[in-house]
Design a protein around this motif. Structure first.
Motif, PDB file in Angstrom:
ATOM      1  N   LEU A 127      -3.550  -8.047  -5.473  1.00 35.21           N
ATOM      2  CA  LEU A 127      -4.588  -7.099  -5.900  1.00 35.21           C
ATOM      3  C   LEU A 127      -5.213  -6.408  -4.682  1.00 35.21           C
ATOM      4  N   LEU A 128      -5.447  -7.175  -3.614  1.00 34.93           N
ATOM      5  CA  LEU A 128      -6.043  -6.581  -2.409  1.00 34.93           C
ATOM      6  C   LEU A 128      -5.105  -5.544  -1.772  1.00 34.93           C
ATOM      7  N   ASP A 129      -3.798  -5.853  -1.711  1.00 39.38           N
ATOM      8  CA  ASP A 129      -2.815  -4.871  -1.200  1.00 39.38           C
ATOM      9  C   ASP A 129      -2.910  -3.567  -1.987  1.00 39.38           C
ATOM     10  N   LYS A 130      -2.953  -3.700  -3.302  1.00 39.64           N
ATOM     11  CA  LYS A 130      -2.963  -2.513  -4.178  1.00 39.64           C
ATOM     12  C   LYS A 130      -4.230  -1.698  -3.968  1.00 39.64           C
ATOM     13  N   ILE A 131      -5.351  -2.391  -3.831  1.00 40.96           N
ATOM     14  CA  ILE A 131      -6.636  -1.703  -3.647  1.00 40.96           C
ATOM     15  C   ILE A 131      -6.624  -0.884  -2.361  1.00 40.96           C
ATOM     16  N   VAL A 132      -6.134  -1.464  -1.279  1.00 44.79           N
ATOM     17  CA  VAL A 132      -6.126  -0.741  -0.001  1.00 44.79           C
ATOM     18  C   VAL A 132      -5.133   0.427  -0.062  1.00 44.79           C
ATOM     19  N   TYR A 133      -3.967   0.191  -0.656  1.00 45.89           N
ATOM     20  CA  TYR A 133      -2.968   1.260  -0.776  1.00 45.89           C
ATOM     21  C   TYR A 133      -3.546   2.449  -1.563  1.00 45.89           C
ATOM     22  N   VAL A 134      -4.118   2.154  -2.711  1.00 40.61           N
ATOM     23  CA  VAL A 134      -4.631   3.235  -3.568  1.00 40.61           C
ATOM     24  C   VAL A 134      -5.865   3.889  -2.939  1.00 40.61           C
ATOM     25  N   ALA A 135      -6.750   3.103  -2.356  1.00 41.82           N
ATOM     26  CA  ALA A 135      -7.948   3.669  -1.708  1.00 41.82           C
ATOM     27  C   ALA A 135      -7.549   4.614  -0.575  1.00 41.82           C
ATOM     28  N   ASP A 136      -6.521   4.233   0.181  1.00 43.46           N
ATOM     29  CA  ASP A 136      -6.017   5.080   1.271  1.00 43.46           C
ATOM     30  C   ASP A 136      -5.523   6.416   0.709  1.00 43.46           C
ATOM     31  N   TYR A 137      -4.929   6.359  -0.475  1.00 43.50           N
ATOM     32  CA  TYR A 137      -4.352   7.560  -1.086  1.00 43.50           C
ATOM     33  C   TYR A 137      -5.421   8.477  -1.696  1.00 43.50           C
ATOM     34  N   ILE A 138      -6.455   7.893  -2.302  1.00 44.11           N
ATOM     35  CA  ILE A 138      -7.398   8.714  -3.099  1.00 44.11           C
ATOM     36  C   ILE A 138      -8.773   8.908  -2.466  1.00 44.11           C
TER      37      ILE A 138
END
Ligand code: GDP
Ligand code: FE
Ligand code: FE
Ligand code: FE
Length: 187
Positions: A118-129
């Motif tokens: 979940l933490l990986d996904k949060i950082v990936y998506v936050a970086d994108y948006i």
């Protein structure tokens, strides 16, 4: 380490523009952590340090990849991919963060990986948006991120892969594995 200390450390590594991006990623990652039930302090620290190695000379990054036995295939792909695993290493050795969940979120923030936390996904998506991002398709991913983090991630990966295809760029295998794992799991 508190937010202020972390920001003071990372600021020295970044340009003004990249520091503002980092603040945007931090705020977005905290929002996503709250929405999806992740530890907000971990999301904050991972986001603050995600681009720590962004401005290291290519030669230094290359040397670290070789000496630390990171996947050598990285060197055949675009050097834009290197700052993520090298960042995880430097955040451990120079900043002293030992939390593996935080280090992994930094390590995989550009390519993703087949089994994302979940933490990986949060950082990936936050970086994108994060609010400073203005590329085509970003608003759709922002909308998706309010409802379904995996759908947001799938769309971000689709956009990234499509962008790379159009530019005749190679696509790093982990990027494909990330996309496949998410699509297969949805079924
Ligand atoms: P940033 O560090 O905040 O600019 O963002 P990222 O770390 O997510 O991405 C850096 C760059 O890597 C972007 O320009 C992406 O298009 C590029 N990138 C992401 N995945 C791949 C891939 O699989 N292959 C290649 N060649 N580039 C990629
Ligand atoms: Fe990055
Ligand atoms: Fe990214
Ligand atoms: Fe970034």
């Amino acid at each position: 380490m508190n937010r202020h200390e972390a920001l003071e450390i990372v600021k020295k590594q970044l340009t003004e523009h990249r520091y503002e991006h980092t603040i945007g990623v931090m705020e977005t990652a905290i929002e996503l952590a709250r929405r999806y039930g992740e530890d907000e302090k971990k999301a904050e620290l991972a986001a603050i340090f995600h681009d720590y190695a962004k401005f290291r000379p290519k030669e230094e990054m290359k040397q670290i990849i070789l000496e630390q036995n990171m996947p050598k295939d990285l060197l055949s792909y675009h050097s834009e991919l290197w700052h993520a695993p090298v960042g995880a290493y430097l955040v451990r050795t120079e900043v002293g963060i030992e939390d593996e969940e935080i280090l992994n979120a930094i390590r995989y923030h550009t390519s993703g990986r087949a089994e994302m936390t979940l933490l990986d996904k949060i950082v990936y998506v936050a970086d994108y948006i994060e609010p400073g991002r203005i590329f085509p398709g970003v608003d759709e991913v922002r909308e998706l991120a309010r409802k379904d983090l995996d759908q947001a991630l799938i769309r971000a990966l689709q956009n990234t892969i499509q962008f790379l295809l159009k530019k005749n760029q190679p696509i790093y295998p982990d990027t494909i594995y990330t996309y496949n794992a998410l699509i297969i799991n949805k079924k």
